[in-house]
Design a protein around this motif. Structure first.
Motif, PDB file in Angstrom:
ATOM      1  N   THR A 239      55.616  89.603 -11.650  1.00 49.99           N
ATOM      2  CA  THR A 239      56.286  90.213 -10.178  1.00 49.99           C
ATOM      3  C   THR A 239      57.488  90.810 -10.520  1.00 49.99           C
ATOM      4  OG1 THR A 239      54.924  88.713  -8.741  1.00 49.99           O
ATOM      5  CG2 THR A 239      56.889  90.067  -7.950  1.00 49.99           C
ATOM      6  N   GLU A 242      57.063  94.168 -12.460  1.00 46.93           N
ATOM      7  CA  GLU A 242      56.692  95.193 -11.666  1.00 46.93           C
ATOM      8  C   GLU A 242      58.149  95.641 -10.921  1.00 46.93           C
ATOM      9  OE1 GLU A 242      53.480  93.648  -9.517  1.00 46.93           O
ATOM     10  OE2 GLU A 242      52.275  93.738 -11.029  1.00 46.93           O
ATOM     11  N   GLY A 292      44.768  95.653  -8.015  1.00 46.54           N
ATOM     12  CA  GLY A 292      45.799  95.297  -8.803  1.00 46.54           C
ATOM     13  C   GLY A 292      46.815  96.095  -8.774  1.00 46.54           C
ATOM     14  N   CYS A 293      47.096  96.745  -7.652  1.00 44.96           N
ATOM     15  CA  CYS A 293      48.138  97.867  -7.232  1.00 44.96           C
ATOM     16  C   CYS A 293      49.417  97.562  -7.838  1.00 44.96           C
ATOM     17  CB  CYS A 293      47.963  98.352  -5.978  1.00 44.96           C
ATOM     18  SG  CYS A 293      48.605  97.156  -4.638  1.00 44.96           S
ATOM     19  N   GLY A 294      49.792  96.229  -7.804  1.00 46.45           N
ATOM     20  CA  GLY A 294      51.221  96.070  -8.188  1.00 46.45           C
ATOM     21  C   GLY A 294      52.198  96.461  -7.196  1.00 46.45           C
ATOM     22  N   GLY A 312      45.243  99.531  -1.441  1.00 46.22           N
ATOM     23  CA  GLY A 312      45.995  98.837  -2.445  1.00 46.22           C
ATOM     24  C   GLY A 312      45.567  97.531  -2.336  1.00 46.22           C
ATOM     25  N   ASP A 314      46.369  93.470  -4.092  1.00 45.28           N
ATOM     26  CA  ASP A 314      46.939  92.645  -5.089  1.00 45.28           C
ATOM     27  C   ASP A 314      46.986  91.187  -4.691  1.00 45.28           C
ATOM     28  OD1 ASP A 314      48.778  93.745  -7.743  1.00 45.28           O
ATOM     29  OD2 ASP A 314      49.242  91.629  -7.048  1.00 45.28           O
ATOM     30  N   SER A 316      49.370  89.277  -5.233  1.00 51.75           N
ATOM     31  CA  SER A 316      51.037  88.995  -5.086  1.00 51.75           C
ATOM     32  C   SER A 316      51.427  89.655  -3.801  1.00 51.75           C
ATOM     33  CB  SER A 316      51.594  89.638  -6.402  1.00 51.75           C
ATOM     34  OG  SER A 316      53.008  89.582  -6.028  1.00 51.75           O
ATOM     35  N   ALA A 319      54.625  91.730  -4.397  1.00 49.47           N
ATOM     36  CA  ALA A 319      54.108  93.137  -5.046  1.00 49.47           C
ATOM     37  C   ALA A 319      53.684  94.224  -4.042  1.00 49.47           C
ATOM     38  CB  ALA A 319      53.008  93.194  -6.108  1.00 49.47           C
ATOM     39  N   LEU A 320      53.083  93.508  -2.838  1.00 46.70           N
ATOM     40  CA  LEU A 320      52.462  94.119  -1.858  1.00 46.70           C
ATOM     41  C   LEU A 320      53.687  94.913  -0.830  1.00 46.70           C
ATOM     42  CD1 LEU A 320      49.212  92.286  -0.889  1.00 46.70           C
ATOM     43  CD2 LEU A 320      49.276  94.577  -1.928  1.00 46.70           C
ATOM     44  N   HIS A 344      45.843  91.765   0.706  1.00 51.73           N
ATOM     45  CA  HIS A 344      46.186  90.695  -0.079  1.00 51.73           C
ATOM     46  C   HIS A 344      45.118  90.135  -0.484  1.00 51.73           C
ATOM     47  CE1 HIS A 344      47.753  86.213  -0.692  1.00 51.73           C
ATOM     48  NE2 HIS A 344      48.115  86.890  -1.814  1.00 51.73           N
ATOM     49  N   VAL A 365      45.057  95.909 -15.799  1.00 52.65           N
ATOM     50  CA  VAL A 365      44.695  94.557 -14.974  1.00 52.65           C
ATOM     51  C   VAL A 365      44.030  93.769 -15.705  1.00 52.65           C
ATOM     52  CG1 VAL A 365      43.434  93.963 -12.945  1.00 52.65           C
ATOM     53  CG2 VAL A 365      44.886  95.985 -12.774  1.00 52.65           C
TER      54      VAL A 365
END
Length: 463
Positions: A239, A242, A292-294, A312, A314, A316, A319-320, A344, A365
């Motif tokens: 994270t 990113e 896994g859009c990060g 998207g 992810d 995390s 990250a979202l 999520h 990913v």
């Protein structure tokens, strides 16, 4: 357990506004493991000192099943009531929550101001001693005074204990000082008094925002803070990677991570994202998944490409949140906002919300999963979601030898669990395609070496 914070800002008693604690009052708070008391030993126009005194109830901790038990009497005979540890961190957020958030209604300009501050802690457990204290605090701009405490002053030949008397001085925002202490005191102790889980990652990201990603001992801080649990610190490090940088290109003056440094010369990241865009357009897809859009680098491009729906996904939450900020979702008009969804969801579990899409992209990913977990990812993506087109990119391990700055045998990213050769990637891709009813073709991304192939390999699955 005592912490004092002093300032010589004029008028110094304004410290009370920042802490939301009046200098003329003694206030007490229950913490669940004892009592926290806030008072002001001195409060004048020239100098003001706020003290946080934490009185831990060790017997109460044992009765509630929250004591330590490294040996038979450890629950009753230990240092916890006397040293600055994770107990103090919890007390800080309990007593000074608004101050740590940088909130003070009517004094917004003062909250954002850097003022002279001195934090003093008489006893701090420090695994690694004074050098470790300096490694953690000096990069943040503090003047550090750390005095080792002898095991027993009567027996100097016994040497020093693992405890230090600590004083930190710096001109900074009070919120920054409190958040630094919240994170770094348990790191110095290399222990926590409570169970840590995924929620602790979010706490670390929130309290470390703006400084942790760039700290030279970032990895050590993350590992110690999360009690060296790989299931937690690997996602946390990913994270942070990113988040630094937060845009397609690093801002001038930022220090890129190793993977970004390796790929910078050939703009590989841009070439990879551009290649994915081209394949998606050629597929005729209208509804697209970024799995896994990060932090949203590909999402940002897909939104501009005018798809009917872009989702998207992810594991995390952090990250979202970064992807949301990057896309400026809160600024979009309703019609545009309705085309974009952030979900999520872990890719190792089936999710009915991912079914019915024309195409999906998994960009760099799969190499973040343990090989034993790939079968679950395959079932989730190819067996359950079953988009018409699936694009997978991953590093080509053969190409790594071209980058002189990458030590032999190491992966491009610290969170990679594997990196495949072209033969290995082709074998996996063809096996997946055969089992789930897809055909597969391979594309090269980036400058191709005649013997070693491209830096990034891409598989395009179609059904």
């Amino acid at each position: 357990m005592l912490l004092t914070i002093s300032t010589t800002h004029r008028p110094a008693t304004d410290l009370g506004f920042l802490l939301h604690k009046h200098p003329d009052r003694v206030q007490s708070f229950s913490t669940g493991f004892g009592e926290a008391h806030v008072f002001y030993p001195e409060a004048s126009e020239e100098r003001c000192t706020a003290a946080l005194l934490l009185a831990i109830d060790p017997v109460g901790l044992v009765r509630r099943g929250r004591g330590v038990s490294s040996f038979a009497l450890a629950e009753y005979v230990n240092d916890r009531p006397y040293v600055a540890s994770s107990f103090l961190s919890v007390a800080l957020v309990t007593v000074f929550k608004s101050a740590m958030a940088g909130v003070c209604k009517g004094h917004e300009e003062f909250v954002a101001s850097e003022i002279p501050l001195v934090a003093a802690l008489p006893v701090v457990p420090a695994r690694g001693g004074e050098p470790m204290v300096r490694r953690l605090f000096e990069p943040l701009g503090y003047e550090v005074e750390a005095t080792a405490i002898a095991l027993d002053e009567r027996f100097p030949e016994w040497g020093d204990s693992r405890y230090v008397q600590l004083k930190l001085s710096r001109e900074c925002r009070l919120a920054d000082l409190l958040n630094h202490l919240y994170v770094l005191l348990p790191v110095l102790d290399d222990d926590k008094h409570y169970w840590v889980d995924e929620a602790e990652i979010e706490k670390l990201m929130r309290r470390g925002e703006g400084w942790l990603a760039a700290h030279p001992d970032r990895d050590l801080i993350v590992r110690r803070y999360l009690k060296k649990q790989a299931r937690l610190y690997f996602p946390a490090l990913a994270t942070l990677d990113e988040a630094q940088p937060a845009a397609d290109q690093a801002p001038e003056g930022d220090e890129p991570g190793r993977e970004e440094q390796l790929e910078e010369k050939v703009s590989l990241r841009d070439q990879r994202l551009g290649a994915v865009q081209s394949v998606l357009r050629a597929s005729g897809a209208r509804r697209v998944l970024d799995l896994g859009c990060g932090a949203g680098a590909l999402l940002q491009r897909l939104v501009r490409d005018g798809y009917e729906q872009v989702v998207g996904v992810d594991v995390s939450v952090r990250a979202l949140e970064m992807a949301s900020r990057r896309l400026r979702l809160d600024e979009m008009h309703d019609a545009q906002r309705q085309r974009i969804t952030l979900l999520h969801s872990p890719l190792t579990y089936r999710d009915k919300r991912l079914a019915g899409f024309d195409a999906a992209a998994l960009i760099e990913v799969i190499e973040h999963f343990d090989p034993a977990r790939l079968a679950a990812v395959e079932q989730s993506v190819f067996g359950s979601a079953r988009p018409g087109t699936v694009i997978v990119t991953t590093p080509n391990a053969e190409y790594n030898v071209i980058w002189e700055s990458l030590p032999a045998g190491e992966f491009r990213h610290r969170d990679h669990r594997f990196e495949w050769t072209r033969t290995e990637f082709a074998g996996w891709s063809e096996s997946v395609a055969g089992r789930y009813g897809y055909s597969v073709r391979f594309l090269s991304v980036g400058p191709e070496d005649a013997a070693l192939g491209p830096p990034t390999q891409m598989a395009v699955f179609s059904r």
